[in-house]
Design a protein around this motif. Structure first.
Motif, PDB file in Angstrom:
ATOM      1  N   MET A   1      33.473  40.638  48.950  1.00 26.51           N
ATOM      2  CA  MET A   1      34.364  40.334  47.817  1.00 26.51           C
ATOM      3  C   MET A   1      34.537  38.824  47.696  1.00 26.51           C
ATOM      4  O   MET A   1      34.674  38.117  48.696  1.00 26.51           O
ATOM      5  N   VAL A   2      34.496  38.338  46.464  1.00 27.79           N
ATOM      6  CA  VAL A   2      34.782  36.931  46.197  1.00 27.79           C
ATOM      7  C   VAL A   2      36.247  36.839  45.777  1.00 27.79           C
ATOM      8  O   VAL A   2      36.684  37.504  44.841  1.00 27.79           O
ATOM      9  N   PHE A   3      37.012  36.013  46.479  1.00 27.33           N
ATOM     10  CA  PHE A   3      38.448  35.925  46.237  1.00 27.33           C
ATOM     11  C   PHE A   3      38.770  34.878  45.166  1.00 27.33           C
ATOM     12  O   PHE A   3      37.953  34.022  44.833  1.00 27.33           O
ATOM     13  N   TYR A   4      39.998  34.972  44.659  1.00 27.63           N
ATOM     14  CA  TYR A   4      40.450  34.048  43.622  1.00 27.63           C
ATOM     15  C   TYR A   4      40.322  32.602  44.085  1.00 27.63           C
ATOM     16  O   TYR A   4      39.929  31.720  43.326  1.00 27.63           O
ATOM     17  N   CYS A   5      40.630  32.344  45.344  1.00 25.71           N
ATOM     18  CA  CYS A   5      40.576  30.979  45.866  1.00 25.71           C
ATOM     19  C   CYS A   5      39.164  30.411  45.810  1.00 25.71           C
ATOM     20  O   CYS A   5      38.978  29.190  45.670  1.00 25.71           O
TER      21      CYS A   5
END
Length: 410
Positions: A1-5
């Motif tokens: 998963m690629v996070f918002y940060c």
């Protein structure tokens, strides 16, 4: 998963929902030692707080006003450890410690730049890197990096910074064949979702999960500091960049001013004056050793001239050393004489030597060392390191008592 940060590296606040919250314990380093600390393990729908990975430490900050003490990646989740609990399902605002985040972005992007330049210029592949609290280093697969090569790598990297070279981040599916052409040390086994590729225009493209600047100009400059020999024919190349470089320069200027005052000189003369002082210090130390040796001879002769001779020779000198004590023993040159000698701080730590008849040394040495709170060993010559020289009178009283007891027994 690629996070918002990871998609919004420059944002500092983000509102999201609490998915889970449960009590937990983690290891926290306190005064250099790991200590189990109670906290709460929290997951959110998404996060602005980067979990450690790719050689980059995790972010710090708050969530719902509660301190975030650690963030780690667990498969496709970012697991947050908070000083307090949050209500599951609650909507909260996360805030990142921007100073820490921006520093990590600068160092990480600088690592990509230096790695790529070293590889492009000389074929020095990077095998690992470390983002330390003060400086960073890259492990290069080469046995040596010369001063000329360091200068060329640094100059080329700073040229890319001066050109404001863009940095872009793209996402690919793990099965995308284009990833084969992109330089990387391999993906983590537990990678989930899209793969991020960080590209420095015209310089480098590399798979990476970290947060990065959007332009090399944000680094301001990079400075290669020095190299050290690594493991198995590798070399560690140390560097600082961005705000960290300015802090490093400030510390250097502060030390330089201090040396100006101490040496009464300008920076250009520091090396010459320090070398001069070191040479003079070595000469003074040699003279001191010779003077102490002469003094030891005098102390021994004074003792030998006493009539009637005392049952034991007790002697202490605060600035003495093992050579000084040995000189006394050599000058007396009589194993039948019991000598209890100490050197060091009058009431602090130091050294102990007990020399004389083997039977007495074996009996008295360990006990004297115990009284002075130290450790040591030896037969004809008992030597030890002690911590409480202020108890010398107590040790002397014990020795005299032991000698009187031995006389009565005979």
């Amino acid at each position: 998963m690629v996070f918002y940060c990871q998609r919004h590296c420059y944002e500092t606040k983000y509102t999201t929902k609490v998915v889970s919250c449960k009590p937990a314990k983690i290891d926290v380093v306190v005064d250099g030692k790991k200590k189990k600390t109670a906290c709460y393990e929290v997951t959110f729908e998404d996060t602005i707080l980067f979990p450690e990975g790719g050689g980059q430490p995790d972010d710090r900050g708050t969530a719902g006003g509660v301190e975030v003490v650690r963030v780690v990646r667990r498969g496709g989740e970012a697991v947050h450890y908070l000083a307090g609990g949050l209500e599951e399902g609650a909507t909260v605002t996360q805030e990142v410690d921007w100073t820490r985040r921006h520093d990590h972005m600068q160092q990480h992007s600088a690592q990509h730049l230096v790695t790529a330049v070293a590889d492009n210029l000389y074929g020095f592949a990077t095998t690992s890197w470390y983002l330390g609290e003060a400086v960073c280093h890259i492990e290069l697969h080469t046995g040596q990096v010369t001063e000329e090569e360091m200068a060329k790598i640094e100059d080329t990297a700073n040229q890319k910074i001066r050109e404001s070279t863009p940095v872009t981040i793209a996402e690919y599916q793990a099965s995308d064949p284009r990833l084969i052409e992109i330089r990387t040390r391999g993906l983590p086994e537990d990678v989930v979702g899209a793969v991020r590729v960080v590209s420095i225009e015209g310089v480098d493209a590399n798979m990476c999960c970290g947060t990065h600047v959007d332009s090399m100009a944000d680094l301001q400059a990079v400075k290669l500091l020095h190299t050290e020999k690594g493991k198995a024919g590798k070399t560690l190349l140390f560097f600082v960049a961005g705000s960290r470089l300015l802090s490093y320069l400030g510390e250097c200027v502060s030390r330089e001013r201090g040396l100006n005052t101490l040496l009464h000189s300008c920076p250009a003369d520091h090396t010459r004056l320090v070398e001069k002082n070191q040479k003079e210090l070595k000469g003074a130390q040699k003279s001191l050793r010779e003077a102490l040796k002469d003094l030891a001879v005098c102390e021994a002769k004074t003792f030998l001239g006493v009539e009637p001779r005392p049952p034991a020779f007790f002697h202490h000198r605060h600035d003495g050393d093992n050579d000084y004590l040995s000189a006394i023993i050599n000058e007396i040159n009589d194993e039948s004489v019991l000598k209890v000698l100490t050197a060091g701080e009058d009431k602090g730590p130091g050294i102990l030597v007990v020399h004389g008849p083997p039977a007495l040394v074996a009996q008295i040495g360990p006990r004297v060392c115990e009284i002075l709170e130290g450790r040591g060993g030896g037969k004809t010559r008992f030597s030890g390191k002690v911590t409480r020289l202020g108890k010398r009178k107590e040790a002397e009283k014990y020795v005299l008592g032991a000698l009187n007891g031995s006389v009565k027994e005979t």
